[in-house]
Design a protein around this motif. Structure first.
Motif, PDB file in Angstrom:
ATOM      1  N   THR A   4       0.825  -1.208   0.000  1.00  0.00           N
ATOM      2  CA  THR A   4       0.000   0.000   0.000  1.00  0.00           C
ATOM      3  C   THR A   4       0.857   1.254   0.000  1.00  0.00           C
ATOM      4  N   LEU A   7       2.238   1.885  -3.447  1.00  0.00           N
ATOM      5  CA  LEU A   7       1.240   2.471  -4.343  1.00  0.00           C
ATOM      6  C   LEU A   7       1.022   3.949  -4.048  1.00  0.00           C
ATOM      7  N   CYS A  49      -3.650   4.115  -8.422  1.00  0.00           N
ATOM      8  CA  CYS A  49      -2.857   3.905  -7.202  1.00  0.00           C
ATOM      9  C   CYS A  49      -3.730   4.054  -5.960  1.00  0.00           C
ATOM     10  N   PHE A  52      -6.424   0.993  -5.810  1.00  0.00           N
ATOM     11  CA  PHE A  52      -5.842  -0.281  -5.393  1.00  0.00           C
ATOM     12  C   PHE A  52      -5.383  -0.226  -3.943  1.00  0.00           C
ATOM     13  N   ALA A  53      -4.834   0.914  -3.521  1.00  0.00           N
ATOM     14  CA  ALA A  53      -4.429   1.049  -2.120  1.00  0.00           C
ATOM     15  C   ALA A  53      -5.643   0.951  -1.201  1.00  0.00           C
ATOM     16  N   LEU A  56      -6.764  -2.793  -1.042  1.00  0.00           N
ATOM     17  CA  LEU A  56      -5.869  -3.634  -0.247  1.00  0.00           C
ATOM     18  C   LEU A  56      -5.973  -3.307   1.236  1.00  0.00           C
ATOM     19  N   TYR A  81      -0.992 -11.482   0.524  1.00  0.00           N
ATOM     20  CA  TYR A  81      -1.407 -10.125   0.839  1.00  0.00           C
ATOM     21  C   TYR A  81      -1.756  -9.959   2.316  1.00  0.00           C
ATOM     22  N   THR A 305       0.316  -4.025  -7.930  1.00  0.00           N
ATOM     23  CA  THR A 305      -0.715  -4.617  -7.078  1.00  0.00           C
ATOM     24  C   THR A 305      -0.779  -6.133  -7.235  1.00  0.00           C
TER      25      THR A 305
END
Length: 315
Positions: A4, A7, A49, A52-53, A56, A81, A305
């Protein structure tokens, strides 16, 4: 949290460095369509970015989110993950912050679209008052040309489901037939490229996040580049000289060519000069290279990712 953080750092670097890098040189004026593509790819990379952060972090903080994000994935991918229990509190905070940013973006986009539609309705109502429908004319006659009785030369396009070109009698008297065709081709270029939607998105991000340099630069550059792109669309059909003369004819009475012209109007003389003294275009090979390089930018957060999951599958 390492993934994270990576990203978010990538997104932050893109947001800070992209305006400086893209502001160098004169190539955006030589290739406005390519420049618009590059800007869109940069902004898409920054937004990916953040998305996806957020996903997650949400998966790390809450079991319900994890089940949705990794529903079809095998156990080794889910384990790749996994976040240490001590980091779940931070993951939850980051996920909530990013989710609020996404919600705020959606709210701002809705406001931008509603404001634009309200302004369009207001202008259409004003036009209808000045140009009433003829007896028997349908309420929605589709695409049509509206001619206004006005001494000042002017022409503009109202976007929407039925785009309408509005032109004044002053423009009809001043411009020649080919110059009027160039004006029409300019406005049609905006419609074909859906420039109004691009302006909505740029305005949404800039107003929603005024402290982010890339979004402010994106809105500033989009307003300029869409006009250059439409100028090029018109000049390809009717010539650069004809298009430049049409611009001069529409704007010479507004004081835009004087020394005291406003900053936002100073772009008109620059556009005319660009049409009359065109710079050499980039080579085809360089254009293709820049197009591919820009398209690769949104792919970077995707690869970052999915890298741990792909590595787990290979192992």
């Amino acid at each position: 949290m390492t993934l994270t953080s990576t990203l978010l750092v990538l997104g932050g670097l893109a947001a800070l460095l992209a305006p400086r890098l893209l502001g160098r040189g004169s190539w955006p004026e030589r290739e406005p369509v390519l420049a618009l593509w590059v800007w869109q790819c940069v902004v898409a990379a920054v937004l990916l970015c953040c998305v996806f952060a957020m996903a997650l972090c949400g998966a790390a903080a809450w079991q319900e989110v994890r089940g949705q994000v990794f529903a079809p994935a095998p156990s080794e991918v889910v384990q790749a993950y996994a976040v240490h229990p001590d980091g779940r509190r931070w993951a939850a905070a980051v996920a909530v912050a990013l989710a609020c940013g996404g919600l705020w973006t959606a709210v701002m986009f809705g406001r931008e679209v509603r404001a634009a539609r309200a302004e369009r309705r207001r202008r259409r109502a004003g036009l209808l008052a000045r140009v009433p429908r003829l007896p028997g004319e349908e309420p929605d006659a589709g695409d049509r040309l509206l001619v206004l009785e006005d001494e000042r030369p002017d022409a503009w396009l109202l976007p929407g489901s039925g785009p309408r070109l509005v032109i004044t009698t002053g423009a009809l008297r001043r411009l020649t037939g080919r110059q009027l065709d160039a004006v029409l081709a300019h406005e049609e270029g905006h419609v074909r490229a859906r420039h109004h939607w691009l302006l909505y998105c740029a305005g949404t991000l800039a107003r929603g996040f005024p402290g982010v340099p890339v979004f402010a630069a994106f809105r500033r550059q989009v307003h300029r580049l869409v006009e250059l792109a439409a100028d090029d669309a018109a000049s390809r059909r009717f010539g650069r000289l004809t298009t430049a003369l049409a611009l001069v004819g529409l704007n010479e009475d507004r004081g835009v060519f004087g020394e005291a012209s406003a900053v936002h109007r100073a772009e008109v003389p620059q556009r005319v000069s660009r049409l009359l003294h065109p710079a050499r275009r980039l080579s085809v090979a360089r254009r293709l290279h820049m197009t591919a390089a820009a398209a690769a930018l949104p792919a970077i957060p995707v690869l970052v990712t999915f890298a741990p999951g792909l590595t787990a599958l290979r192992g």
